[in-house]
Design a protein around this motif. Structure first.
Motif, PDB file in Angstrom:
ATOM      1  N   ARG A 490       0.841  -1.197   0.133  1.00  0.00           N
ATOM      2  CA  ARG A 490       0.018   0.054   0.073  1.00  0.00           C
ATOM      3  C   ARG A 490       0.996   1.312   0.007  1.00  0.00           C
ATOM      4  NH1 ARG A 490      -4.840   1.348  -1.597  1.00  0.00           N
ATOM      5  NH2 ARG A 490      -5.819  -0.436  -0.294  1.00  0.00           N
ATOM      6  N   HIS A 493      -3.211   5.965   0.597  1.00  0.00           N
ATOM      7  CA  HIS A 493      -4.563   5.654   1.426  1.00  0.00           C
ATOM      8  C   HIS A 493      -4.941   6.924   2.304  1.00  0.00           C
ATOM      9  CE1 HIS A 493      -7.783   3.700   3.829  1.00  0.00           C
ATOM     10  NE2 HIS A 493      -7.651   2.781   2.987  1.00  0.00           N
ATOM     11  N   TRP A 496      -4.069   7.816   5.808  1.00  0.00           N
ATOM     12  CA  TRP A 496      -2.988   8.377   6.523  1.00  0.00           C
ATOM     13  C   TRP A 496      -2.911   9.934   6.477  1.00  0.00           C
ATOM     14  CZ3 TRP A 496       1.632   5.701   7.928  1.00  0.00           C
ATOM     15  CH2 TRP A 496       1.660   4.229   7.755  1.00  0.00           C
ATOM     16  N   HIS A 500       0.963  12.500   6.775  1.00  0.00           N
ATOM     17  CA  HIS A 500       1.723  11.230   6.905  1.00  0.00           C
ATOM     18  C   HIS A 500       1.514  10.518   5.243  1.00  0.00           C
ATOM     19  CE1 HIS A 500       0.676  11.937  11.015  1.00  0.00           C
ATOM     20  NE2 HIS A 500       2.140  11.649  11.286  1.00  0.00           N
ATOM     21  N   HIS A 501       1.076  11.231   4.348  1.00  0.00           N
ATOM     22  CA  HIS A 501       0.869  10.532   3.080  1.00  0.00           C
ATOM     23  C   HIS A 501       2.238  10.159   2.508  1.00  0.00           C
ATOM     24  CE1 HIS A 501       1.006  14.464   1.410  1.00  0.00           C
ATOM     25  NE2 HIS A 501       1.506  13.932   0.267  1.00  0.00           N
ATOM     26  N   LEU A 504       3.703   7.099   3.817  1.00  0.00           N
ATOM     27  CA  LEU A 504       3.277   6.023   3.597  1.00  0.00           C
ATOM     28  C   LEU A 504       4.168   5.465   2.183  1.00  0.00           C
ATOM     29  CD1 LEU A 504       1.422   3.631   3.718  1.00  0.00           C
ATOM     30  CD2 LEU A 504      -0.356   5.104   2.724  1.00  0.00           C
ATOM     31  N   ARG A 539      -1.295   0.431   7.868  1.00  0.00           N
ATOM     32  CA  ARG A 539      -2.251   1.215   8.410  1.00  0.00           C
ATOM     33  C   ARG A 539      -1.689   2.058   9.436  1.00  0.00           C
ATOM     34  NH1 ARG A 539      -5.676  -4.384   9.796  1.00  0.00           N
ATOM     35  NH2 ARG A 539      -6.206  -4.832   7.675  1.00  0.00           N
ATOM     36  N   PRO A 540      -1.929   3.213   9.580  1.00  0.00           N
ATOM     37  CA  PRO A 540      -1.489   4.349  10.737  1.00  0.00           C
ATOM     38  C   PRO A 540      -2.089   3.763  12.158  1.00  0.00           C
ATOM     39  CG  PRO A 540      -3.093   5.282   9.544  1.00  0.00           C
ATOM     40  CD  PRO A 540      -3.146   4.009   8.736  1.00  0.00           C
TER      41      PRO A 540
END
Length: 566
Positions: A490, A493, A496, A500-501, A504, A539-540
């Motif tokens: 991933r 999404h 996030w 925080h994208h 990721l 996942r965060p």
């Protein structure tokens, strides 16, 4: 008689046949794949311009028509296309090993090698019908695609298909049985194209909602492509069944490029073109002319079911977008940019700047641009992109431009480069390449695949269906490591968030490239009995969530961020 002798006889009988061909088709020895359900099939290019775009368009037509066709005919566009694609894949698998490498001579006598003849004999002995049509619906489609022996199906004057909708011919044998003889691979893609058009016409004449549904699907797919270039699109509020559309002379989407520039997109979408006629001066062209003539007035834009106003002084660029069940060539004229839906999809997945579509259409729609002799907007896009994003440079514009045709070979060649990605997506149970809105990069992997997608909460929201603002939705994406086993990590999404994208994205890239760094060890561990692929969902979580107990006692393995595919 030899193959060369047969061709010579045809030339003597109908010398005008030599004038019908003006290009060398794509090379079938190049491995290009298309997705069919959970499988990937190898395509035969035949004598059509864009085999890959055809498959994508046929899927859209099937969504609009199959609910009408299946109850009446026992099959739909999906089954008809599946039969044709499965046979092409089967035939190529049998014949490809006999094809020679290197350049193929286009002059001199036509010959077949002993190896090619032997491979053809193997194909003829195969239980073809059981392989390509194992179900009742597929057999019904195959029967519809089979001409009877005495049926006059050959029409060399046809602009679409030499053999109409037919993929095979039934021939009566001496033992009172009948055998099915398939057409040569080179004719199957054009026959499939004609058959899809015939089925779409039949469905539209049987049920009026087919035309509405097709227009909605075209409008939705166009909007997704346009989000590649702008995060703000204006248009009619969506209905419960999809975008609001109209056959009237109105604008479908207004794509904003800042506060004072707008690309007006008018959609001409018909499942078939029988009786359909483009307006001499469509709404987008009239609006752009008026905006230039009266820059101090606000710009009124008619929409399906309403209208909107743009501020005075807004620069208006008009784009006519055409879509149908068959391959279309959008008509070009000064003052108006025109593209097919497939042209727009190609532009959205090959552009490298958000402003590319706007600047391309602005130059193409310039009232004082030179006249052009051009075949397709695809050719214009390829020339413009490869010419430093301009049609011509210099002090004085030419009086006339001729753009070389058949640049669509670029799509076939890209398909060959992306064959490993198509295979990996199938292994990972992820949608095929044509389902995604963006690819990065278009070279060697790991690849990034992305889509704009509304969350389930958004889809239930009244705001989505009532607001004229169609802002770009959330981005979802994966970083894919091709090979066996394939891995998808991933990379985008909305969970996030904006903060925080990037983290990721960077984590996914690190994982994907890390697999490449340990490629030999990775392959050795999975040498014989490994799952075909891994899908890693990241996942965060907050520190509290990381140590939270499991009060329900539920099986957390059901929600594992890692799953195997295969």
């Amino acid at each position: 008689m030899t193959v060369g002798g047969l061709l010579d006889a045809c030339s003597r009988e109908a010398p005008w046949l030599a004038g019908l061909e003006d290009f060398v088709p794509a090379d079938p020895r190049q491995v290009v794949l298309a997705r069919l359900g959970d499988e990937v099939l190898r395509l035969a290019p035949g004598q059509v311009e864009r085999p890959l775009a055809d498959v994508t368009r046929w899927n859209t037509v099937a969504q609009a028509t199959d609910s009408v066709l299946v109850p009446e005919l026992g099959f739909g566009v999906s089954e008809y296309v599946e039969v044709g694609l499965r046979y092409a894949d089967l035939a190529i698998g049998a014949l490809a090993s006999s094809w020679s490498d290197g350049d193929v001579p286009t002059e001199g006598p036509a010959t077949l090698t002993d190896q090619e003849l032997a491979a053809a004999q193997v194909l003829l002995r195969m239980p073809v019908e059981g392989i390509v049509a194992p179900s009742e619906a597929l057999r019904a489609a195959l029967n519809w695609a089979t001409a009877q022996q005495a049926e006059p199906i050959y029409d060399p004057h046809s602009p679409q298909s030499t053999f109409g909708r037919y993929l095979a011919v039934s021939h009566q044998q001496s033992d009172d049985g009948a055998a099915r003889f398939w057409l040569p691979l080179g004719f199957l893609p054009e026959s499939l194209g004609q058959g899809v058009v015939d089925l779409a016409r039949h469905a539209a004449s049987s049920e009026a909602n087919v035309s509405l549904r097709f227009a909605q699907l075209a409008a939705e797919r166009a909007r997704r492509a346009l989000w590649r270039f702008s995060d703000k699109i204006l248009g009619p509020p969506d209905t419960s069944s999809g975008p609001a559309v109209s056959p009237r002379d109105v604008v479908q989407w207004v794509v904003m490029f800042g506060p004072a520039r707008a690309l007006l997109v008018q959609l001409f979408a018909r499942p078939h073109l029988q009786g359909a006629q483009l307006r001499e001066e469509p709404a987008v062209l009239r609006i752009s002319k008026h905006a230039r003539a009266y820059p101090d007035e606000e710009v009124r834009v008619p929409l399906p079911g309403g209208s909107l106003a743009l501020p005075a002084g807004t620069e208006i660029v008009p784009l006519l977008l055409v879509a149908s069940a068959g391959h279309l060539v959008a008509p070009q004229r000064p003052g108006l940019a025109a593209m097919s839906l497939e042209d727009l999809l190609w532009a959205s997945t090959t552009a490298d700047s958000d402003t590319d579509l706007y600047t391309f259409c602005r130059e193409l729609a310039a009232p004082d641009r030179p006249d052009m002799i051009v075949w397709e907007a695809f050719d214009l896009w390829e020339w413009w992109s490869g010419n430093n994003k301009t049609f011509f440079s210099g002090g004085r514009a030419p009086d006339l431009m001729m753009v070389s045709p058949h640049n669509s070979a670029a799509e076939w060649e890209r398909g060959e480069r992306l064959q490993e990605l198509e295979q990996a997506l199938a292994m990972l149970a992820l949608p095929g390449i044509d389902s995604w809105d963006a690819l990065d990069p278009i070279g060697q992997g790991p690849y990034g695949i992305y889509e704009w997608c509304r969350t389930p909460v958004d889809e239930r929201s009244d705001e989505v269906t009532r607001s004229p603002d169609h802002d770009r939705p959330d981005l979802y994406g994966w970083r894919v490591r091709v090979g066996t086993p394939a891995v998808a990590v991933r990379s985008a999404h909305p969970a996030w968030g904006d903060d925080h994208h990037q983290l990721l994205h960077d984590l996914a890239g690190s994982y994907a490239f890390g697999f490449e760094q340990v490629n030999d060890a990775w392959n050795a561990v999975h040498d014989e009995a490994s799952p075909v692929g891994y899908v890693l969902e990241m996942r965060p979580v907050t520190p509290h969530a990381m140590i939270a107990p499991n009060p329900s006692g539920s099986d957390l393995s059901k929600h594992s961020p890692v799953r195997t595919a295969g």
